[in-house]
Design a protein around this motif. Structure first.
Motif, PDB file in Angstrom:
ATOM      1  N   LEU A   1       0.811  -1.226   0.000  1.00  0.00           N
ATOM      2  CA  LEU A   1       0.000   0.000   0.000  1.00  0.00           C
ATOM      3  C   LEU A   1       0.843   1.275   0.000  1.00  0.00           C
ATOM      4  CD1 LEU A   1      -2.811  -1.083   2.495  1.00  0.00           C
ATOM      5  CD2 LEU A   1      -2.803  -1.200  -0.008  1.00  0.00           C
ATOM      6  N   GLN A   2       2.071   1.188   0.493  1.00  0.00           N
ATOM      7  CA  GLN A   2       2.940   2.369   0.502  1.00  0.00           C
ATOM      8  C   GLN A   2       3.393   2.746  -0.905  1.00  0.00           C
ATOM      9  OE1 GLN A   2       3.745   4.307   3.265  1.00  0.00           O
ATOM     10  NE2 GLN A   2       2.151   3.039   4.157  1.00  0.00           N
ATOM     11  N   SER A   3       3.781   1.736  -1.683  1.00  0.00           N
ATOM     12  CA  SER A   3       4.369   2.006  -2.994  1.00  0.00           C
ATOM     13  C   SER A   3       3.425   1.740  -4.163  1.00  0.00           C
ATOM     14  CB  SER A   3       5.622   1.142  -3.182  1.00  0.00           C
ATOM     15  OG  SER A   3       5.248  -0.225  -3.271  1.00  0.00           O
ATOM     16  N   GLY A   4       2.374   0.955  -3.920  1.00  0.00           N
ATOM     17  CA  GLY A   4       1.487   0.566  -5.012  1.00  0.00           C
ATOM     18  C   GLY A   4       2.003  -0.618  -5.804  1.00  0.00           C
ATOM     19  N   ALA A   5       3.076  -1.249  -5.320  1.00  0.00           N
ATOM     20  CA  ALA A   5       3.673  -2.372  -6.051  1.00  0.00           C
ATOM     21  C   ALA A   5       2.890  -3.654  -5.815  1.00  0.00           C
ATOM     22  CB  ALA A   5       5.130  -2.558  -5.629  1.00  0.00           C
ATOM     23  N   VAL A   6       2.733  -4.424  -6.887  1.00  0.00           N
ATOM     24  CA  VAL A   6       2.097  -5.737  -6.814  1.00  0.00           C
ATOM     25  C   VAL A   6       3.054  -6.730  -7.450  1.00  0.00           C
ATOM     26  CG1 VAL A   6       0.125  -7.153  -7.496  1.00  0.00           C
ATOM     27  CG2 VAL A   6      -0.213  -4.714  -7.024  1.00  0.00           C
ATOM     28  N   LYS A   7       3.557  -7.676  -6.640  1.00  0.00           N
ATOM     29  CA  LYS A   7       4.448  -8.697  -7.187  1.00  0.00           C
ATOM     30  C   LYS A   7       3.583  -9.829  -7.714  1.00  0.00           C
ATOM     31  CE  LYS A   7       8.596 -11.322  -6.622  1.00  0.00           C
ATOM     32  NZ  LYS A   7       9.720 -11.716  -5.839  1.00  0.00           N
ATOM     33  N   VAL A   8       3.357  -9.823  -9.016  1.00  0.00           N
ATOM     34  CA  VAL A   8       2.512 -10.816  -9.675  1.00  0.00           C
ATOM     35  C   VAL A   8       3.253 -12.139  -9.784  1.00  0.00           C
ATOM     36  CG1 VAL A   8       1.290 -11.352 -11.818  1.00  0.00           C
ATOM     37  CG2 VAL A   8       1.252  -9.014 -10.922  1.00  0.00           C
ATOM     38  N   ALA A   9       4.530 -12.066 -10.122  1.00  0.00           N
ATOM     39  CA  ALA A   9       5.375 -13.256 -10.274  1.00  0.00           C
ATOM     40  C   ALA A   9       6.819 -12.822 -10.038  1.00  0.00           C
ATOM     41  CB  ALA A   9       5.209 -13.837 -11.678  1.00  0.00           C
ATOM     42  N   ASP A  10       7.722 -13.794 -10.017  1.00  0.00           N
ATOM     43  CA  ASP A  10       9.119 -13.466  -9.737  1.00  0.00           C
ATOM     44  C   ASP A  10       9.679 -12.414 -10.692  1.00  0.00           C
ATOM     45  OD1 ASP A  10       9.187 -15.128  -7.551  1.00  0.00           O
ATOM     46  OD2 ASP A  10       9.996 -16.831  -8.677  1.00  0.00           O
ATOM     47  N   ASP A  11       9.282 -12.469 -11.972  1.00  0.00           N
ATOM     48  CA  ASP A  11       9.825 -11.495 -12.927  1.00  0.00           C
ATOM     49  C   ASP A  11       8.787 -10.442 -13.344  1.00  0.00           C
ATOM     50  OD1 ASP A  11       8.262 -13.145 -14.541  1.00  0.00           O
ATOM     51  OD2 ASP A  11       9.629 -13.015 -16.247  1.00  0.00           O
ATOM     52  N   LEU A  12       7.695 -10.314 -12.577  1.00  0.00           N
ATOM     53  CA  LEU A  12       6.680  -9.300 -12.910  1.00  0.00           C
ATOM     54  C   LEU A  12       6.196  -8.607 -11.650  1.00  0.00           C
ATOM     55  CD1 LEU A  12       4.851  -7.814 -14.889  1.00  0.00           C
ATOM     56  CD2 LEU A  12       3.255  -9.732 -14.751  1.00  0.00           C
ATOM     57  N   CYS A  13       6.758  -7.428 -11.395  1.00  0.00           N
ATOM     58  CA  CYS A  13       6.327  -6.591 -10.280  1.00  0.00           C
ATOM     59  C   CYS A  13       5.787  -5.293 -10.880  1.00  0.00           C
ATOM     60  CB  CYS A  13       7.484  -6.310  -9.328  1.00  0.00           C
ATOM     61  SG  CYS A  13       6.952  -5.347  -7.889  1.00  0.00           S
ATOM     62  N   VAL A  14       4.473  -5.121 -10.783  1.00  0.00           N
ATOM     63  CA  VAL A  14       3.825  -3.939 -11.349  1.00  0.00           C
ATOM     64  C   VAL A  14       3.853  -2.845 -10.291  1.00  0.00           C
ATOM     65  CG1 VAL A  14       1.680  -3.033 -12.327  1.00  0.00           C
ATOM     66  CG2 VAL A  14       2.375  -5.391 -12.810  1.00  0.00           C
ATOM     67  N   HIS A  15       4.180  -1.618 -10.710  1.00  0.00           N
ATOM     68  CA  HIS A  15       4.277  -0.472  -9.801  1.00  0.00           C
ATOM     69  C   HIS A  15       3.877   0.778 -10.575  1.00  0.00           C
ATOM     70  CE1 HIS A  15       8.045   0.477 -11.855  1.00  0.00           C
ATOM     71  NE2 HIS A  15       8.302  -0.825 -11.772  1.00  0.00           N
ATOM     72  N   PRO A  16       3.716   1.923  -9.896  1.00  0.00           N
ATOM     73  CA  PRO A  16       3.209   3.120 -10.576  1.00  0.00           C
ATOM     74  C   PRO A  16       4.010   3.581 -11.797  1.00  0.00           C
ATOM     75  CG  PRO A  16       3.106   3.422  -8.219  1.00  0.00           C
ATOM     76  CD  PRO A  16       3.841   2.129  -8.458  1.00  0.00           C
ATOM     77  N   HIS A  17       5.302   3.267 -11.860  1.00  0.00           N
ATOM     78  CA  HIS A  17       6.123   3.724 -12.986  1.00  0.00           C
ATOM     79  C   HIS A  17       6.400   2.604 -13.990  1.00  0.00           C
ATOM     80  CE1 HIS A  17       6.569   7.384 -10.745  1.00  0.00           C
ATOM     81  NE2 HIS A  17       6.977   6.684  -9.707  1.00  0.00           N
ATOM     82  N   PHE A  18       5.643   1.510 -13.874  1.00  0.00           N
ATOM     83  CA  PHE A  18       5.814   0.350 -14.746  1.00  0.00           C
ATOM     84  C   PHE A  18       5.398   0.724 -16.172  1.00  0.00           C
ATOM     85  CE2 PHE A  18       4.458  -3.871 -16.368  1.00  0.00           C
ATOM     86  CZ  PHE A  18       5.592  -4.601 -16.061  1.00  0.00           C
ATOM     87  N   THR A  19       6.265   0.404 -17.131  1.00  0.00           N
ATOM     88  CA  THR A  19       5.991   0.760 -18.523  1.00  0.00           C
ATOM     89  C   THR A  19       5.812  -0.498 -19.367  1.00  0.00           C
ATOM     90  OG1 THR A  19       8.321   0.734 -19.174  1.00  0.00           O
ATOM     91  CG2 THR A  19       7.440   2.835 -18.318  1.00  0.00           C
ATOM     92  N   PHE A  20       5.326  -0.286 -20.579  1.00  0.00           N
ATOM     93  CA  PHE A  20       5.194  -1.411 -21.501  1.00  0.00           C
ATOM     94  C   PHE A  20       6.572  -1.983 -21.824  1.00  0.00           C
ATOM     95  CE2 PHE A  20       4.461  -3.382 -25.705  1.00  0.00           C
ATOM     96  CZ  PHE A  20       3.526  -4.321 -25.303  1.00  0.00           C
ATOM     97  N   GLU A  21       7.589  -1.131 -21.857  1.00  0.00           N
ATOM     98  CA  GLU A  21       8.965  -1.610 -22.084  1.00  0.00           C
ATOM     99  C   GLU A  21       9.401  -2.544 -20.955  1.00  0.00           C
ATOM    100  OE1 GLU A  21      10.902  -1.273 -24.853  1.00  0.00           O
ATOM    101  OE2 GLU A  21       9.045  -0.428 -25.651  1.00  0.00           O
ATOM    102  N   ASP A  22       9.023  -2.212 -19.714  1.00  0.00           N
ATOM    103  CA  ASP A  22       9.319  -3.097 -18.581  1.00  0.00           C
ATOM    104  C   ASP A  22       8.620  -4.449 -18.780  1.00  0.00           C
ATOM    105  OD1 ASP A  22      10.762  -1.087 -17.214  1.00  0.00           O
ATOM    106  OD2 ASP A  22       8.941  -0.364 -16.217  1.00  0.00           O
ATOM    107  N   PHE A  23       7.359  -4.391 -19.218  1.00  0.00           N
ATOM    108  CA  PHE A  23       6.597  -5.624 -19.437  1.00  0.00           C
ATOM    109  C   PHE A  23       7.261  -6.498 -20.497  1.00  0.00           C
ATOM    110  CE2 PHE A  23       3.244  -8.010 -21.658  1.00  0.00           C
ATOM    111  CZ  PHE A  23       2.825  -8.814 -20.599  1.00  0.00           C
ATOM    112  N   LYS A  24       7.803  -5.866 -21.527  1.00  0.00           N
ATOM    113  CA  LYS A  24       8.441  -6.621 -22.614  1.00  0.00           C
ATOM    114  C   LYS A  24       9.647  -7.419 -22.129  1.00  0.00           C
ATOM    115  CE  LYS A  24       8.519  -4.459 -26.813  1.00  0.00           C
ATOM    116  NZ  LYS A  24       8.684  -3.311 -27.728  1.00  0.00           N
ATOM    117  N   LYS A  25      10.240  -7.025 -21.005  1.00  0.00           N
ATOM    118  CA  LYS A  25      11.411  -7.712 -20.459  1.00  0.00           C
ATOM    119  C   LYS A  25      11.032  -8.916 -19.603  1.00  0.00           C
ATOM    120  CE  LYS A  25      13.893  -3.357 -20.376  1.00  0.00           C
ATOM    121  NZ  LYS A  25      14.145  -2.203 -19.501  1.00  0.00           N
TER     122      LYS A  25
END
Length: 132
Positions: A9-33
């Motif tokens: 709740l502090q950062s808005g981060a959601v760790k969906v999986a080991d290589d997928l942590c969604v956060h407020p500054h998450f971009t499509f480029e990050d998703f592509k990795k």
């Protein structure tokens, strides 16, 4: 797999999986990795192919990007099976999950907001993490 909170709740981060942590500054480029990228188009809703386990619960996960930046992360709890007629009951589970985070209905934060929604038109319930 235990111990992962559905959302920080502090950062808005959601760790969906080991290589997928969604956060407020998450971009499509990050998703592509991530290992979840499969030539998806950032203009469309991206539904992850497999159910993800977050905080010992199973979720169907969807990502919505706007201007190549995360706009909404949608979590649909799949611990139970719901029919077209009983889909509204899933919202009760989502409300309970948010109550565990001391969120009743919805709550705003500096990074965005979290809500439990039921869309009668689409007959779907979800936890929406919206990023500003």
């Amino acid at each position: 797999r235990g111990g992962k909170r559905v959302i920080d709740l502090q950062s808005g981060a959601v760790k969906v999986a080991d290589d997928l942590c969604v956060h407020p500054h998450f971009t499509f480029e990050d998703f592509k990795k991530t290992g979840f990228y499969n030539n998806q188009n950032e203009v469309r809703v991206i539904c992850l192919d497999e159910i993800q386990v977050i905080d010992n619960r199973k979720y169907a996960v969807s990502l919505f990007f706007r201007d190549k930046r995360i706009s909404v992360l949608s979590l649909l709890c799949c611990d139970e099976e719901y029919s077209h007629e009983t889909e509204e009951e899933r919202k009760i589970i989502h409300d309970m999950i948010l109550r565990e985070l001391n969120i009743i209905g919805y709550k705003k934060f500096s990074w965005g907001q979290i809500s439990s929604n039921y869309d009668p038109k689409g007959n779907i319930s979800s936890i929406c993490v919206e990023y500003y």
